[in-house]
Design an enzyme around this catalytic site. Structure first.
Site, short mmCIF file in Angstrom:
data_model
loop_
_atom_site.label_atom_id
_atom_site.label_comp_id
_atom_site.label_asym_id
_atom_site.label_seq_id
_atom_site.Cartn_x
_atom_site.Cartn_y
_atom_site.Cartn_z
N ASP A 136 11.68 5.69 15.66
CA ASP A 136 12.76 5.88 14.69
C ASP A 136 12.58 7.15 13.87
OD1 ASP A 136 13.98 3.60 15.51
OD2 ASP A 136 13.15 2.32 13.94
N HIS B 87 20.76 0.13 16.81
CA HIS B 87 20.27 1.23 17.65
C HIS B 87 20.68 1.03 19.11
CE1 HIS B 87 16.77 2.15 14.64
NE2 HIS B 87 17.97 2.31 14.11
N ASP C 105 18.99 1.82 21.64
CA ASP C 105 17.87 1.40 22.49
C ASP C 105 17.64 -0.11 22.46
OD1 ASP C 105 16.65 1.04 20.02
OD2 ASP C 105 14.83 2.16 20.51
N CYS D 77 10.54 0.95 20.31
CA CYS D 77 10.62 1.30 18.88
C CYS D 77 9.26 1.72 18.34
CB CYS D 77 11.13 0.11 18.07
SG CYS D 77 12.72 -0.53 18.60
#
Length: 664
Positions: A350, A470, A472, A646
């Site tokens: 991030d 997000h 992802d 992440c």
């Protein structure tokens, strides 16, 4: 078309003019004609080429026509073939005649001095400066394009200094010079001629804060290099050397393309003359070189890994060990960010995104720092920025940061072709709030920056349905040996319910989730399938993913065989009922290292001694030659609303494709 300059003639006294090699002089034969003259004849010395433009026809002299009527207002043009050795060593003579011919009624003599003035850069993109017939004042894309490339000097070659190399006006090392583009000014001709004229290197006012130009004269000592252009310095007078025909300047990029900057900058050299000492100067020639600042380029999951990053925080030792074992299997270096540097911030994906910048003569990685600024906010500058490792950042307005500004919400596809349009560097994918009214959106400063790079045209997806928000969390790309060279993996509640229904029908309805995890409820397959609220919420999640599926198919030119559905369930977040979070570890949020995948361990129902979720993923991915390693991130990452991707980051190999060969 060659530059052309109009030069007056006089029958009263001889004149003189400077002709720059490669340009033309247009002689004003009509304006200088004596009263009663009806025609003219022109003769030039050996080094002068003459031709007449007459009734739109170009006739080279000498020709079968010896005299040209003035009534048709012809033009007399000249060019010179080589630089003069002495001032005025070539000449042209124009004789005027009356209608009846006879002796001339007047003569004009113009003494000529030819000089070479040429501003050159690596316009051919070969990695070295060379002379070229290409248009230096333009910049074109594509494999047959031309134009010089400039790097933003955003690394820090001298580790003893603070900040980026382009944040000061000092050349501290020869490595620093290598990050800059050479600009070569070539001058040849009589020294006395240059002494009587002025050579001015200059830039446009709008470019003054985009580039800086250094010059060290004929010396190679670093301390001799001084900034001569940039900031408040818009021009610099160049004094040609007595012994050298070339002056080498070094151009440093200060800014990346952005919403208010196309990336194109121009540098000019102008030859000025002053007919008499103390009079105002006038330009007689200008040469221009256009540079394009190299864009920041992001690399996809399918690119070869060069270095893996993970943070060491409280209670994630086993996770770090598992990531390290996977990196060792792939023979990729692992960098573990220690707790004092990460301040217990484990979400390294991030905080930063790795990319690179490239010129024909040099390529180096550049880390893009997100507006997030968590505990890792100082890590990119303190630990990554260095020699040949650059840094760039964009900030959200104060008080306007949202989770969508984190770079888990920034991905890029592999190269694709969409309805004949090629994206050889892929397309950037970011999450947004549409089709909702309102909601969160990635900071405008970041979106504008990504769009301005031009070579990876961004696509906005709908990610605001997720609590974290997000991209992802519901997609990734993995390499494949066939079709487009990759597969898009999408999280799929529908595929998960189908799998669980299959296992229920096979008699495994009492198999439970989350076996081996303490203090975690363990719903069975039967209980999950009977939970109507969970089913309704996952119907909603599936509709959001399906919306994105259609966008991705259109924007990336994908067909259904290019997409694999990875079983996944979502649930309503406890603090925001309309926002989704992963019901079990989100398997698409994986670490991709070549054909080796580090996948969040889902802790699904065990059927026949195997987790049925893991088994289904293996059945989908292993036929592609991929190796699946399931990593336990449940308590170290999943309960914090993140997974393996992440908590890791990867620096990857740049594209073999040169970005300037693209056609945005």
């Amino acid at each position: 078309m060659a530059q052309q300059r109009r030069v007056p003639l006089s029958t009263q006294r001889p004149g003189s003019a400077v002709c720059v090699l490669g340009t033309e002089l247009a002689l004003d034969v009509c304006g200088s004609a004596p009263l009663g003259a009806a025609s003219f004849q022109a003769q030039g010395s050996q080094g002068v080429k003459l031709w007449v433009l007459h009734d739109t026809q170009s006739v080279k002299l000498p020709s079968s026509v010896c005299r040209w009527p003035l009534s048709a207002r012809p033009e007399l043009l000249l060019a010179m073939e080589r630089p003069s050795k002495e001032p005025g060593d070539e000449k042209v003579r124009v004789s005027y005649f009356r209608e009846d011919g006879g002796v001339p009624v007047g003569r004009a003599v113009l003494y000529l001095t030819c000089v070479e003035v040429s501003l050159d850069a690596d316009v051919t993109r070969s990695g070295a400066v060379s002379r070229t017939l290409l248009d230096k004042a333009s910049w074109t894309w594509g494999p047959d394009g031309h134009g010089a490339v400039l790097l933003v000097n955003c690394d820090r070659d001298d580790t003893g200094t603070k900040g980026l190399d382009n944040e000061d006006s000092v050349v501290r090392s020869y490595e620093d010079l290598q990050d800059m583009a050479q600009l070569v000014l070539r001058t040849r001709g009589p020294r006395a001629t240059f002494a009587g004229h002025r050579l001015l290197l200059h830039l446009d006012f709008a470019d003054a804060n985009k580039i800086r130009v250094f010059y060290g004269g004929n010396n190679v000592e670093l301390e001799r290099f001084k900034p001569v252009l940039g900031g408040s310095d818009l021009s610099y007078t160049v004094r040609p050397s007595r012994h050298q025909h070339e002056s080498v300047f070094y151009v440093e990029g200060l800014a990346f393309p952005d919403v208010d900057f196309s990336g194109l900058v121009s540098l000019h050299v102008t030859l000025l003359e002053s007919p008499e000492k103390g009079t105002l100067e006038s330009p007689i020639f200008t040469d221009t070189v256009v540079f394009r600042v190299a864009p920041w380029i992001m690399t996809p999951n399918t690119a070869a890994p060069l270095e893996v990053f993970v943070c060491s925080v409280d209670n994630n030792e086993e996770f770090v060990a598992a990531v390290g074992a996977l990196a060792e299997r792939v023979q990729v270096p692992l960098t573990v960010v220690p707790a004092p540097q990460n301040k217990q911030d484990r979400w390294i994906q991030d905080e930063i995104e790795f990319g690179y910048i490239q010129a024909p003569h040099k390529t180096f990685p550049v880390v893009f720092d997100s507006p997030r600024d968590g505990g890792l906010k100082d890590f990119p500058v303190r630990s990554i920025l260095g020699a040949d490792f650059g840094y760039v950042a964009r900030q959200a307005p104060k008080g306007w940061f949202s989770s969508l500004d984190s770079f888990g919400n920034l991905e890029v596809s592999p190269p694709v072709t969409v309805q004949g349009k090629e994206y050889p560097l892929g397309r950037i994918l970011i999450g947004s709030s549409f089709p909702r009214v309102g909601g969160r959106r990635m900071a405008k400063a970041v979106r504008d920056f990504l769009v301005a790079q031009k070579v990876q045209a961004p696509v906005e997806l709908f990610s605001d349905w997720l609590y974290v928000g997000h991209v992802d969390e519901f997609l990734t790309f993995v390499p494949a040996p066939d079709r487009k060279g990759f597969r898009l993996l999408l999280a799929s509640p529908s595929a998960c319910y189908q799998l669980l229904k299959e296992k229920q029908e096979e008699g495994f309805g009492e198999a439970a989730m989350f076996q081996g995890l303490d203090r975690v409820s363990k719903p069975t397959i039967n209980e999950i399938l009977a939970d109507e609220e969970l089913r309704k919420f996952n119907d909603y999640a599936q509709s959001c993913i399906s919306w994105n599926r259609d966008i991705l198919k259109r924007s990336l030119g994908l067909a259904e065989p290019d997409i694999l559905d990875i079983p996944q369930l979502f649930q309503s977040h406890r603090n925001a009922e309309a926002d989704a979070e992963a019901f079990f570890p989100d398997m698409v949020n994986m670490l991709v290292l070549g054909r080796h995948l580090g996948i969040p361990k889902p802790f699904g129902p065990v059927v026949g001694g195997r987790c049925c979720l893991e088994q289904r993923v293996r059945e989908l991915l292993e036929p592609l030659g991929l190796s699946c390693t399931f990593i336990d991130d449940f308590f170290s990452y999943h309960v914090g609303l993140g997974e393996v991707h992440c908590g890791t980051n990867v620096r990857r190999k740049p594209f073999a494709f040169k970005w300037w060969h693209a056609v945005p």
